[in-house]
Design a protein around this motif. Sequence first.
Motif, PDB file in Angstrom:
ATOM      1  N   ARG A 315      18.265  36.228  13.250  1.00  0.00           N
ATOM      2  CA  ARG A 315      17.404  37.217  12.603  1.00  0.00           C
ATOM      3  C   ARG A 315      17.576  38.598  13.216  1.00  0.00           C
ATOM      4  NH1 ARG A 315      13.868  32.956  13.542  1.00  0.00           N
ATOM      5  NH2 ARG A 315      12.811  34.168  15.171  1.00  0.00           N
ATOM      6  N   ALA A 316      17.670  38.662  14.535  1.00  0.00           N
ATOM      7  CA  ALA A 316      17.810  39.953  15.200  1.00  0.00           C
ATOM      8  C   ALA A 316      19.221  40.497  15.034  1.00  0.00           C
ATOM      9  CB  ALA A 316      17.471  39.814  16.685  1.00  0.00           C
ATOM     10  N   ARG A 317      19.323  41.831  15.040  1.00  0.00           N
ATOM     11  CA  ARG A 317      20.614  42.500  14.917  1.00  0.00           C
ATOM     12  C   ARG A 317      21.032  42.990  16.299  1.00  0.00           C
ATOM     13  NH1 ARG A 317      19.705  46.898  10.325  1.00  0.00           N
ATOM     14  NH2 ARG A 317      21.914  47.272  10.765  1.00  0.00           N
ATOM     15  N   ILE A 318      22.223  42.638  16.730  1.00  0.00           N
ATOM     16  CA  ILE A 318      22.693  42.998  18.056  1.00  0.00           C
ATOM     17  C   ILE A 318      23.030  44.491  18.097  1.00  0.00           C
ATOM     18  CG2 ILE A 318      25.077  42.410  17.498  1.00  0.00           C
ATOM     19  CD1 ILE A 318      25.397  41.560  20.429  1.00  0.00           C
ATOM     20  N   ASP A 319      22.663  45.133  19.192  1.00  0.00           N
ATOM     21  CA  ASP A 319      23.059  46.509  19.462  1.00  0.00           C
ATOM     22  C   ASP A 319      24.295  46.443  20.354  1.00  0.00           C
ATOM     23  OD1 ASP A 319      23.346  49.141  20.478  1.00  0.00           O
ATOM     24  OD2 ASP A 319      21.240  49.555  20.045  1.00  0.00           O
ATOM     25  N   LEU A 320      25.462  46.600  19.756  1.00  0.00           N
ATOM     26  CA  LEU A 320      26.715  46.365  20.465  1.00  0.00           C
ATOM     27  C   LEU A 320      26.906  47.331  21.621  1.00  0.00           C
ATOM     28  CD1 LEU A 320      29.331  44.767  20.643  1.00  0.00           C
ATOM     29  CD2 LEU A 320      30.346  46.351  18.997  1.00  0.00           C
ATOM     30  N   VAL A 321      26.621  48.613  21.391  1.00  0.00           N
ATOM     31  CA  VAL A 321      26.831  49.607  22.447  1.00  0.00           C
ATOM     32  C   VAL A 321      25.900  49.344  23.622  1.00  0.00           C
ATOM     33  CG1 VAL A 321      26.710  52.057  22.995  1.00  0.00           C
ATOM     34  CG2 VAL A 321      27.665  51.327  20.807  1.00  0.00           C
ATOM     35  N   ALA A 322      24.637  49.060  23.344  1.00  0.00           N
ATOM     36  CA  ALA A 322      23.695  48.785  24.431  1.00  0.00           C
ATOM     37  C   ALA A 322      24.077  47.501  25.175  1.00  0.00           C
ATOM     38  CB  ALA A 322      22.274  48.669  23.869  1.00  0.00           C
ATOM     39  N   THR A 323      24.576  46.509  24.462  1.00  0.00           N
ATOM     40  CA  THR A 323      25.017  45.276  25.110  1.00  0.00           C
ATOM     41  C   THR A 323      26.188  45.539  26.047  1.00  0.00           C
ATOM     42  OG1 THR A 323      24.258  43.952  23.230  1.00  0.00           O
ATOM     43  CG2 THR A 323      25.900  42.965  24.686  1.00  0.00           C
ATOM     44  N   LEU A 324      27.173  46.290  25.585  1.00  0.00           N
ATOM     45  CA  LEU A 324      28.314  46.623  26.447  1.00  0.00           C
ATOM     46  C   LEU A 324      27.887  47.463  27.639  1.00  0.00           C
ATOM     47  CD1 LEU A 324      31.006  47.438  23.738  1.00  0.00           C
ATOM     48  CD2 LEU A 324      30.819  45.368  25.129  1.00  0.00           C
ATOM     49  N   ARG A 325      26.938  48.360  27.432  1.00  0.00           N
ATOM     50  CA  ARG A 325      26.467  49.187  28.540  1.00  0.00           C
ATOM     51  C   ARG A 325      25.767  48.334  29.591  1.00  0.00           C
ATOM     52  NH1 ARG A 325      23.928  52.708  25.707  1.00  0.00           N
ATOM     53  NH2 ARG A 325      25.617  54.239  25.663  1.00  0.00           N
ATOM     54  N   ALA A 326      25.014  47.323  29.159  1.00  0.00           N
ATOM     55  CA  ALA A 326      24.346  46.436  30.116  1.00  0.00           C
ATOM     56  C   ALA A 326      25.339  45.565  30.875  1.00  0.00           C
ATOM     57  CB  ALA A 326      23.317  45.570  29.390  1.00  0.00           C
ATOM     58  N   ALA A 327      26.433  45.206  30.213  1.00  0.00           N
ATOM     59  CA  ALA A 327      27.407  44.312  30.849  1.00  0.00           C
ATOM     60  C   ALA A 327      28.420  45.042  31.716  1.00  0.00           C
ATOM     61  CB  ALA A 327      28.139  43.519  29.772  1.00  0.00           C
ATOM     62  N   ALA A 328      28.643  46.334  31.476  1.00  0.00           N
ATOM     63  CA  ALA A 328      29.728  47.057  32.141  1.00  0.00           C
ATOM     64  C   ALA A 328      29.644  47.051  33.668  1.00  0.00           C
ATOM     65  CB  ALA A 328      29.767  48.493  31.619  1.00  0.00           C
ATOM     66  N   PRO A 329      28.502  47.275  34.305  1.00  0.00           N
ATOM     67  CA  PRO A 329      28.491  47.309  35.775  1.00  0.00           C
ATOM     68  C   PRO A 329      28.879  45.989  36.430  1.00  0.00           C
ATOM     69  CG  PRO A 329      26.492  48.303  34.857  1.00  0.00           C
ATOM     70  CD  PRO A 329      27.182  47.615  33.740  1.00  0.00           C
ATOM     71  N   TRP A 330      28.767  44.870  35.700  1.00  0.00           N
ATOM     72  CA  TRP A 330      29.012  43.555  36.294  1.00  0.00           C
ATOM     73  C   TRP A 330      30.452  43.067  36.091  1.00  0.00           C
ATOM     74  CZ3 TRP A 330      24.948  42.194  39.138  1.00  0.00           C
ATOM     75  CH2 TRP A 330      23.697  42.705  38.783  1.00  0.00           C
ATOM     76  N   GLN A 331      31.278  43.850  35.424  1.00  0.00           N
ATOM     77  CA  GLN A 331      32.621  43.367  35.100  1.00  0.00           C
ATOM     78  C   GLN A 331      33.487  43.066  36.324  1.00  0.00           C
ATOM     79  OE1 GLN A 331      33.414  42.452  31.860  1.00  0.00           O
ATOM     80  NE2 GLN A 331      31.186  42.840  31.849  1.00  0.00           N
ATOM     81  N   PRO A 332      33.561  43.929  37.367  1.00  0.00           N
ATOM     82  CA  PRO A 332      34.392  43.585  38.534  1.00  0.00           C
ATOM     83  C   PRO A 332      33.975  42.271  39.183  1.00  0.00           C
ATOM     84  CG  PRO A 332      33.804  45.908  38.558  1.00  0.00           C
ATOM     85  CD  PRO A 332      32.997  45.291  37.493  1.00  0.00           C
ATOM     86  N   MET A 333      32.674  42.058  39.353  1.00  0.00           N
ATOM     87  CA  MET A 333      32.181  40.830  39.987  1.00  0.00           C
ATOM     88  C   MET A 333      32.496  39.617  39.118  1.00  0.00           C
ATOM     89  SD  MET A 333      28.267  39.961  41.129  1.00  0.00           S
ATOM     90  CE  MET A 333      28.185  41.520  42.015  1.00  0.00           C
ATOM     91  N   ARG A 334      32.326  39.753  37.809  1.00  0.00           N
ATOM     92  CA  ARG A 334      32.559  38.607  36.932  1.00  0.00           C
ATOM     93  C   ARG A 334      34.060  38.289  36.825  1.00  0.00           C
ATOM     94  NH1 ARG A 334      28.237  40.321  32.141  1.00  0.00           N
ATOM     95  NH2 ARG A 334      26.351  39.919  33.377  1.00  0.00           N
ATOM     96  N   ARG A 335      34.903  39.293  36.841  1.00  0.00           N
ATOM     97  CA  ARG A 335      36.346  39.030  36.794  1.00  0.00           C
ATOM     98  C   ARG A 335      36.797  38.300  38.052  1.00  0.00           C
ATOM     99  NH1 ARG A 335      37.184  44.813  35.119  1.00  0.00           N
ATOM    100  NH2 ARG A 335      37.028  44.835  32.847  1.00  0.00           N
ATOM    101  N   ALA A 336      36.264  38.740  39.208  1.00  0.00           N
ATOM    102  CA  ALA A 336      36.652  38.082  40.460  1.00  0.00           C
ATOM    103  C   ALA A 336      36.180  36.635  40.507  1.00  0.00           C
ATOM    104  CB  ALA A 336      36.078  38.864  41.645  1.00  0.00           C
ATOM    105  N   ALA A 337      34.994  36.378  39.951  1.00  0.00           N
ATOM    106  CA  ALA A 337      34.469  35.011  39.963  1.00  0.00           C
ATOM    107  C   ALA A 337      35.175  34.125  38.942  1.00  0.00           C
ATOM    108  CB  ALA A 337      32.969  35.036  39.713  1.00  0.00           C
TER     109      ALA A 337
END
Length: 544
Positions: A315-337
């Motif tokens: 039912r809810a519509r995803i906000d793609l830009v806000a989702t990517l902005r929330a995920a961006a700071p965690w990318q180095p840690m998640r790639r390493a893991a």
Amino acid sequence: MSGTETWNRAALALRLLAADPSGLGGLWLRARPGPARDAVVAALDRLPVPPRRIHPAIASDALSGGMDLAATLSAGTPVLRDGLLAPGATILLTSAERCGSGLAATLGQWLDRGAGSLILLDEAADGDECPPPALTDRIGLFLSLDDVALRDTGPLDMHLPASLPTVTLASEQRDALAVTAASLGIASLRPPGFAAAAARTAATLDGRSQVQDADLRLACELTFAHRAQATPAPEDDTSAPPEESHEQDGETQRPEIPDDMLLDAVRAALPPDLLSRLAEARTRRAGTAGGSGAAHRGNRRGRPLPPRPGTLDGRARIDLVATLRAAAPWQPMRRAADRTDRRLHIRSADIRVKQYEETSDRVLIFCVDASGSAAMARLAEAKGAVEILLSEAYARRDHVALIGFRGNRADVLLPPTRSLVQAKRHLAGLPGGGGTPLAAGLQAGCELARTSRGRGLTPSLALLTDGRANIALDGSANRGTAEADAGRMARLLRTEGIAGLVIDTGRRPARSLEELARAFDAPYLALPRADARGLSGAVSAVLG
């Protein structure tokens, strides 16, 4: 003041703003679209720091800065970008009369830090809107171009001298500005400071090191006139008593009085009708906004709101830009893991969904007493007031409805409509005479409000009556039963959560109507001597 004089004063105000933008806070420019406004806006682009334009619906991250999403995803580390509210910036807010409280708070905090200046482009056409007081109080200069025609305009010189002298303001001059502000009913402490800065800057631009009377007059015209809450009438010098001296600590002190020269400058600065329109606009800003009903949040349509954490439930519509902005700071840690070649890692906690605020239309239900007692007293004034209110509601694109009660019944004379002509026709045909079935009128109003709410409208009810209920719901002529039935209907309206107003149109206030208003949980207004215009003004002030 003529259009040419207004234009010349606008040229001086722009030079003051160019010389001391931070000290003056900015400019409130009230002007309809036209050549005069276009010329002033073009001159603003020639300020030492050209303004950055924003609109009332601008996102908060664009103002305050935030993460540069593309650069962050490319670099793999957070990359921040500056917002528009940079130190020393000049911001031009278009359609400032539509500025919301959130944006006003952000800009107000930025101005309090002395980080820049703000230009409010107020495009309100009818004077019933104005920018938020939180912003206008923090801006020193005011210009209105309503009386400027094309023939009055001329070139606007934005040139500043190469060297500017240091200007001082005498303590007596500073005191005169403070006393003048107090005499005009200005409660804020900011305007005297703006006036002092404007006077010093005016003397600076003329190459003088001392502030003169002309500088003080100009400063009062630009900073005090539009803020005046009460303009003292000119005093008769022939009847003024001689000044008395007061001894204190061995010194002779003269009583502090407002400078007549400065008060005269304020009186002549603006047309009286503009002051009244600004006061009315401030009142509307302080109350409930007209032309809109209840607001509720959804995820499909309406005014965009900041995204919120959520889940993809279909039912809810995803906000793609806000989702990517929330995920961006965690990318180095998640790639390493994860230790894979996948470049983008999204978790459920990163999901942001869109939300909107949808505002329903409003319907104003006028419940008018057309009984014999009301007809003898105030039916004519009540009809005139309702007609004025109908016109105002139509201008706001509200729906209107009309209920008349007399004899032993109440009739819906006009269902909710936006047809002004039809509403006036039914109102003119409202007859008078008979008993006062007040309970039946309230019952009809409650039923119509329920029906309107079921159609997605937000109802408000305005009851106009002299309060002499004498017909019960069963049609019997029993005053005690009639008043009890009316009280029961009023409590039902309160239970339904219907906003309302009770206006006593009788020649003397009725205690029974006060009790009815308390049962309704609605404001009670006794207007025994008000005409149609006064009645409509009271209803507009309460119901917005």
